[in-house]
Design a protein around this motif. Structure first.
Motif, PDB file in Angstrom:
ATOM      1  N   ASP A 187       0.831  -1.195   0.000  1.00 33.65           N
ATOM      2  CA  ASP A 187       0.000   0.000   0.000  1.00 33.65           C
ATOM      3  C   ASP A 187       0.868   1.248   0.000  1.00 33.65           C
ATOM      4  N   ALA A 188       0.439   2.266  -0.745  1.00 33.58           N
ATOM      5  CA  ALA A 188       1.138   3.554  -0.778  1.00 33.58           C
ATOM      6  C   ALA A 188       0.115   4.662  -0.614  1.00 33.58           C
ATOM      7  N   ASP A 189       0.491   5.689   0.105  1.00 36.92           N
ATOM      8  CA  ASP A 189      -0.386   6.842   0.326  1.00 36.92           C
ATOM      9  C   ASP A 189       0.361   8.127  -0.011  1.00 36.92           C
ATOM     10  N   PRO A 190       0.657   8.352  -1.305  1.00 32.92           N
ATOM     11  CA  PRO A 190       1.394   9.553  -1.693  1.00 32.92           C
ATOM     12  C   PRO A 190       0.599  10.819  -1.423  1.00 32.92           C
ATOM     13  N   ALA A 191       1.323  11.910  -1.277  1.00 34.49           N
ATOM     14  CA  ALA A 191       0.707  13.180  -0.902  1.00 34.49           C
ATOM     15  C   ALA A 191      -0.182  13.730  -2.010  1.00 34.49           C
ATOM     16  N   LEU A 192      -1.228  14.406  -1.600  1.00 33.59           N
ATOM     17  CA  LEU A 192      -2.199  15.026  -2.504  1.00 33.59           C
ATOM     18  C   LEU A 192      -2.620  16.347  -1.899  1.00 33.59           C
ATOM     19  N   TRP A 193      -2.721  17.379  -2.744  1.00 36.51           N
ATOM     20  CA  TRP A 193      -3.146  18.702  -2.289  1.00 36.51           C
ATOM     21  C   TRP A 193      -4.362  19.154  -3.085  1.00 36.51           C
ATOM     22  N   VAL A 194      -5.092  20.121  -2.536  1.00 33.58           N
ATOM     23  CA  VAL A 194      -6.252  20.668  -3.233  1.00 33.58           C
ATOM     24  C   VAL A 194      -6.278  22.183  -3.081  1.00 33.58           C
ATOM     25  N   ILE A 195      -6.737  22.853  -4.141  1.00 33.82           N
ATOM     26  CA  ILE A 195      -6.956  24.303  -4.145  1.00 33.82           C
ATOM     27  C   ILE A 195      -8.417  24.519  -4.523  1.00 33.82           C
ATOM     28  N   LYS A 196      -9.115  25.340  -3.745  1.00 35.83           N
ATOM     29  CA  LYS A 196     -10.534  25.559  -4.016  1.00 35.83           C
ATOM     30  C   LYS A 196     -10.907  27.023  -3.891  1.00 35.83           C
ATOM     31  N   ASP A 197     -11.834  27.434  -4.761  1.00 37.07           N
ATOM     32  CA  ASP A 197     -12.530  28.702  -4.554  1.00 37.07           C
ATOM     33  C   ASP A 197     -14.013  28.424  -4.803  1.00 37.07           C
ATOM     34  N   ALA A 198     -14.794  29.430  -5.075  1.00 34.99           N
ATOM     35  CA  ALA A 198     -16.243  29.258  -5.167  1.00 34.99           C
ATOM     36  C   ALA A 198     -16.669  28.288  -6.260  1.00 34.99           C
ATOM     37  N   ASP A 199     -15.950  28.280  -7.400  1.00 35.27           N
ATOM     38  CA  ASP A 199     -16.401  27.427  -8.513  1.00 35.27           C
ATOM     39  C   ASP A 199     -15.288  26.617  -9.164  1.00 35.27           C
ATOM     40  N   LEU A 231      -3.597  18.652  -6.831  1.00 32.49           N
ATOM     41  CA  LEU A 231      -2.184  18.549  -7.191  1.00 32.49           C
ATOM     42  C   LEU A 231      -1.645  17.223  -6.670  1.00 32.49           C
ATOM     43  N   PHE A 232      -1.192  16.395  -7.583  1.00 34.16           N
ATOM     44  CA  PHE A 232      -0.693  15.076  -7.215  1.00 34.16           C
ATOM     45  C   PHE A 232       0.708  14.885  -7.761  1.00 34.16           C
ATOM     46  N   GLY A 233       1.610  14.421  -6.912  1.00 31.17           N
ATOM     47  CA  GLY A 233       2.981  14.156  -7.322  1.00 31.17           C
ATOM     48  C   GLY A 233       3.165  12.718  -7.749  1.00 31.17           C
ATOM     49  N   THR A 234       3.789  12.510  -8.883  1.00 33.35           N
ATOM     50  CA  THR A 234       3.952  11.174  -9.448  1.00 33.35           C
ATOM     51  C   THR A 234       5.407  10.723  -9.419  1.00 33.35           C
ATOM     52  N   VAL A 235       5.595   9.434  -9.630  1.00 33.45           N
ATOM     53  CA  VAL A 235       6.898   8.873  -9.967  1.00 33.45           C
ATOM     54  C   VAL A 235       6.746   8.292 -11.362  1.00 33.45           C
ATOM     55  N   HIS A 236       7.632   8.656 -12.269  1.00 37.43           N
ATOM     56  CA  HIS A 236       7.463   8.318 -13.675  1.00 37.43           C
ATOM     57  C   HIS A 236       7.690   6.842 -13.974  1.00 37.43           C
ATOM     58  N   VAL A 237       8.442   6.156 -13.121  1.00 40.13           N
ATOM     59  CA  VAL A 237       8.605   4.707 -13.241  1.00 40.13           C
ATOM     60  C   VAL A 237       8.449   4.101 -11.853  1.00 40.13           C
ATOM     61  N   LEU A 238       7.734   2.991 -11.773  1.00 44.81           N
ATOM     62  CA  LEU A 238       7.498   2.314 -10.499  1.00 44.81           C
ATOM     63  C   LEU A 238       7.626   0.808 -10.695  1.00 44.81           C
ATOM     64  N   LYS A 239       7.792   0.113  -9.592  1.00 44.22           N
ATOM     65  CA  LYS A 239       7.744  -1.342  -9.639  1.00 44.22           C
ATOM     66  C   LYS A 239       6.284  -1.785  -9.619  1.00 44.22           C
ATOM     67  N   PRO A 240       5.941  -2.818 -10.361  1.00 49.23           N
ATOM     68  CA  PRO A 240       4.559  -3.303 -10.352  1.00 49.23           C
ATOM     69  C   PRO A 240       4.126  -3.734  -8.953  1.00 49.23           C
ATOM     70  N   GLY A 241       2.826  -3.592  -8.709  1.00 52.91           N
ATOM     71  CA  GLY A 241       2.270  -4.089  -7.457  1.00 52.91           C
ATOM     72  C   GLY A 241       2.132  -3.069  -6.354  1.00 52.91           C
ATOM     73  N   LEU A 242       2.510  -1.816  -6.598  1.00 49.14           N
ATOM     74  CA  LEU A 242       2.383  -0.778  -5.577  1.00 49.14           C
ATOM     75  C   LEU A 242       0.992  -0.154  -5.685  1.00 49.14           C
ATOM     76  N   SER A 243       0.226  -0.211  -4.619  1.00 48.63           N
ATOM     77  CA  SER A 243      -1.163   0.266  -4.633  1.00 48.63           C
ATOM     78  C   SER A 243      -1.225   1.726  -4.201  1.00 48.63           C
ATOM     79  N   TRP A 244      -1.362   2.616  -5.177  1.00 53.38           N
ATOM     80  CA  TRP A 244      -1.443   4.047  -4.875  1.00 53.38           C
ATOM     81  C   TRP A 244      -2.682   4.711  -5.481  1.00 53.38           C
ATOM     82  N   PHE A 245      -3.229   4.120  -6.557  1.00 54.05           N
ATOM     83  CA  PHE A 245      -4.361   4.741  -7.243  1.00 54.05           C
ATOM     84  C   PHE A 245      -5.660   4.277  -6.587  1.00 54.05           C
ATOM     85  N   ASP A 246      -5.860   4.717  -5.359  1.00 51.84           N
ATOM     86  CA  ASP A 246      -7.031   4.339  -4.570  1.00 51.84           C
ATOM     87  C   ASP A 246      -7.272   5.419  -3.518  1.00 51.84           C
TER      88      ASP A 246
END
Length: 308
Positions: free
Chosen positions: A37-49, A54-69
């Motif tokens: 399991d992986a829980d990479p950092a995620l940020w959000v910017i909001k205004d009225a509408d 903002l999500f930081g990626t790694v361009h190459v990863l080893k298979p089997g890492l669960s982050w897209f959840d």
């Protein structure tokens, strides 16, 4: 901690989508069963509408890492459009861009431009990592130093267990297409190659020299960075990346600081339009003192870290 973290595979994997990491327009293979399991950092910017994630990626990863959840998947599903560093490209477009910039037309072989003490390292690296894919010293000698450095830092990744098909951009691209979300890029492949191609040759050679000397440590360093990313620790990641860029601050300015400033300006303009946007860039751009978040302060915009 390593005395000098290389300005090569490890750092580039979090800063630079690059020619060999570029999306090819081919569908992503079926994901490997999640083993960690992986829980990479995620940020959000909001205004009225407007909402921008903002999500930081790694361009190459080893298979089997669960982050897209969890929070990342929720933010992605909520978004109406996806913005990456590079747009989705076909292989022909990547090859055309590389062939327009990478070949050296000076007539002087690359090996002849290197200091004598670096030639054995260069020849050893090309033989060790290039031979399996048919790359030889005479072939590499036809290219500019920056391209040799990028190529040599990325060739060992498969041997280390990393797979571009498992990289975050590949997964996000496939998911965006499956959901019919508009997909665009902050930069072009020619622009990214130009960051290196416009460096003075002396700086390109220094970049290659550092890469050659630190290449044996790339697996250890990249593993450390991926662990920091997976743990959602941008502070530690920023320290590691800054250390990796210390020997060539001019590379850091081009690959990190100046790009972050441009992207902060882009985000500021995008906030003037309604909608929900998912922006994914190399995790190195969202870490450290020169991060996109810190650059947004110039526009009085403060991203908020999303809690899992």
């Amino acid at each position: 901690m390593l005395k000098h973290v290389m300005t090569g595979a490890a750092t580039l994997a979090l800063l630079f989508a690059g020619p060999l990491h570029a999306q090819t327009g081919q569908p992503a293979p079926a994901p490997a069963p999640a083993t960690k399991d992986a829980d990479p950092a995620l940020w959000v910017i909001k205004d009225a509408d407007t909402t921008i994630y903002l999500f930081g990626t790694v361009h190459v990863l080893k298979p089997g890492l669960s982050w897209f959840d969890e929070a990342v998947k929720k933010a992605f599903d909520e978004s109406k459009e996806v913005v990456l560093e590079l747009p989705d490209l076909d292989q022909a477009a990547v090859q055309q861009a590389v062939l327009a910039r990478a070949p050296d037309k000076s007539g002087t072989p690359l090996s002849a431009k290197l200091p004598a003490e670096d030639k054995p390292l260069y020849e050893k690296a090309v033989f060790e990592y290039g031979a399996p894919v048919g790359l030889t010293v005479p072939v590499m000698d036809r290219f500019k130093p920056w391209f040799a450095a990028i190529t040599l830092t990325q060739l060992p990744l498969a041997k280390l267990g990393y797979d571009p098909s498992s990289g975050a951009e590949k997964v996000l691209t496939a998911a965006a297409k499956a959901a019919n979300k508009p997909l665009s890029g902050l930069e072009t492949i020619d622009q990214q190659l130009g960051y290196f191609d416009t460096l003075p040759e002396a700086q390109q050679i220094k970049f290659l020299e550092i890469t050659l000397k630190e290449l044996p440590k790339s697996g250890e360093t990249l593993g450390k960075m991926v662990d920091q990313w997976a743990a959602g620790n941008p502070e530690a990641l920023g320290e590691t990346i800054n250390e990796g860029l210390r020997e060539q601050p001019e590379i850091g300015a081009i690959l990190l600081t100046e790009r972050n400033k441009r992207w902060a300006s882009w985000i500021s303009e995008r906030m003037k339009q309604p909608g929900v946007v998912f922006i994914a860039v190399g995790a190195g751009h969202l870490a450290g003192k020169d991060s996109v978040q810190n650059q947004l302060a110039a526009y009085k915009i403060t991203p908020t870290r999303v809690k899992y």
